[in-house]
Write an enzyme that holds these catalytic residues in place. Structure first.
Site, PDB file in Angstrom:
ATOM      1  N   GLY A  46       0.839  -1.183   0.000  1.00  0.00           N
ATOM      2  CA  GLY A  46       0.000   0.000   0.000  1.00  0.00           C
ATOM      3  C   GLY A  46       0.879   1.239   0.000  1.00  0.00           C
ATOM      4  CD  GLN A  51       3.449   5.798   2.721  1.00  0.00           C
ATOM      5  OE1 GLN A  51       2.498   5.196   2.228  1.00  0.00           O
ATOM      6  NE2 GLN A  51       4.481   5.180   3.269  1.00  0.00           N
ATOM      7  CB  CYS A  88       5.523   2.059   7.681  1.00  0.00           C
ATOM      8  SG  CYS A  88       5.072   3.590   6.841  1.00  0.00           S
ATOM      9  CG  LEU A  89       6.499   0.970   1.540  1.00  0.00           C
ATOM     10  CD1 LEU A  89       5.747   1.305   0.264  1.00  0.00           C
ATOM     11  CD2 LEU A  89       7.635   0.010   1.252  1.00  0.00           C
ATOM     12  CG  HIS A 130      -0.151   1.216   7.322  1.00  0.00           C
ATOM     13  ND1 HIS A 130       0.789   0.699   8.197  1.00  0.00           N
ATOM     14  CD2 HIS A 130       0.512   2.111   6.550  1.00  0.00           C
ATOM     15  CE1 HIS A 130       1.956   1.273   7.940  1.00  0.00           C
ATOM     16  NE2 HIS A 130       1.821   2.128   6.938  1.00  0.00           N
ATOM     17  CD  GLU A 131      -1.365   2.672   2.767  1.00  0.00           C
ATOM     18  OE1 GLU A 131      -0.934   3.840   2.761  1.00  0.00           O
ATOM     19  OE2 GLU A 131      -0.619   1.694   2.852  1.00  0.00           O
ATOM     20  CG  HIS A 134       0.619   6.521   5.692  1.00  0.00           C
ATOM     21  ND1 HIS A 134       1.761   7.064   6.218  1.00  0.00           N
ATOM     22  CD2 HIS A 134       0.921   5.227   5.430  1.00  0.00           C
ATOM     23  CE1 HIS A 134       2.715   6.135   6.274  1.00  0.00           C
ATOM     24  NE2 HIS A 134       2.224   4.999   5.801  1.00  0.00           N
TER      25      HIS A 134
HETATM   26 NI    NI Z   1       3.136   3.127   5.736  1.00  0.00          NI
END
Ligand code: NI
Length: 175
Positions: A46, A51, A88-89, A130-131, A134
């Site tokens: 995702g 981000q 998380c990226l 999670h998104e 964000h």
């Molecule tokens: Ni993340």
């Protein structure tokens, strides 16, 4: 299409709320294509618009069933509990077992402008939560209990993310 730089923990853009999308235009279509490519390249399951530095309320995802896009997502219901080793990226190399609701009911809009209404379970539900976090300016570390959050902040403060120290991908999904 292009791979976009992913903003990393400490970048203020990750802590800012995003604004609703009223219209699907060509710029948004290009952004979605670039975000999907960026998500696959990372790799992650995702990716939220902020981000990649865009303050718009939108995310892309693929939990193994093909790519999807949700504009203006909103979780209207959640239930159950599910533990998942969540990364998380925007917080490279780190992941934690985090308990969150197992199922969520997500409303939003698709790229065709139609209403979206999705009941999600397990990994898809985790990805949606999670998104949406964000897009509300909330990062994974804020979902940890206070002891683990303190430890995470200590590790993050003492580290620089220049990319040179990134470990091989671990057996988990970054979201
Ligand atoms: Ni993340």
């Amino acid at each position: 299409m292009a791979v976009l730089p992913i903003r990393i923990f400490g970048d203020p853009v990750l802590r800012q709320e995003t604004s609703e999308i009223s219209e699907v235009d060509d710029a948004l279509v290009r952004l979605v294509e670039d975000m999907i490519e960026t998500m696959y390249e990372a790799p992650g399951v995702g990716l939220a618009a902020n981000q990649v530095g865009v303050q718009r309320r939108m995310f892309v995802y693929d939990v193994g069933e093909g790519p999807g896009v949700v504009l203006n997502p909103k979780i209207v219901e959640s239930d159950g509990e599910w533990s998942y080793y969540e990364g998380c990226l925007s917080i490279p190399e780190l992941a934690w077992d985090v308990v969150r609701p197992k199922r969520v009911h997500l409303l939003g809009m698709g790229m065709d402008g139609e209403d979206l209404d999705v009941e999600a379970d397990e990994l898809l539900a985790r990805c949606f939560q999670h998104e949406v976090d964000h897009l509300d300016g909330v990062l994974l570390v804020q979902r940890l209990d206070s002891d683990r959050r303190k430890e995470a902040m200590r590790v993050l403060r003492n580290r620089s993310f220049d990319g040179s120290s990134l470990a091989a991908p671990a057996a988990r999904s970054d979201i």
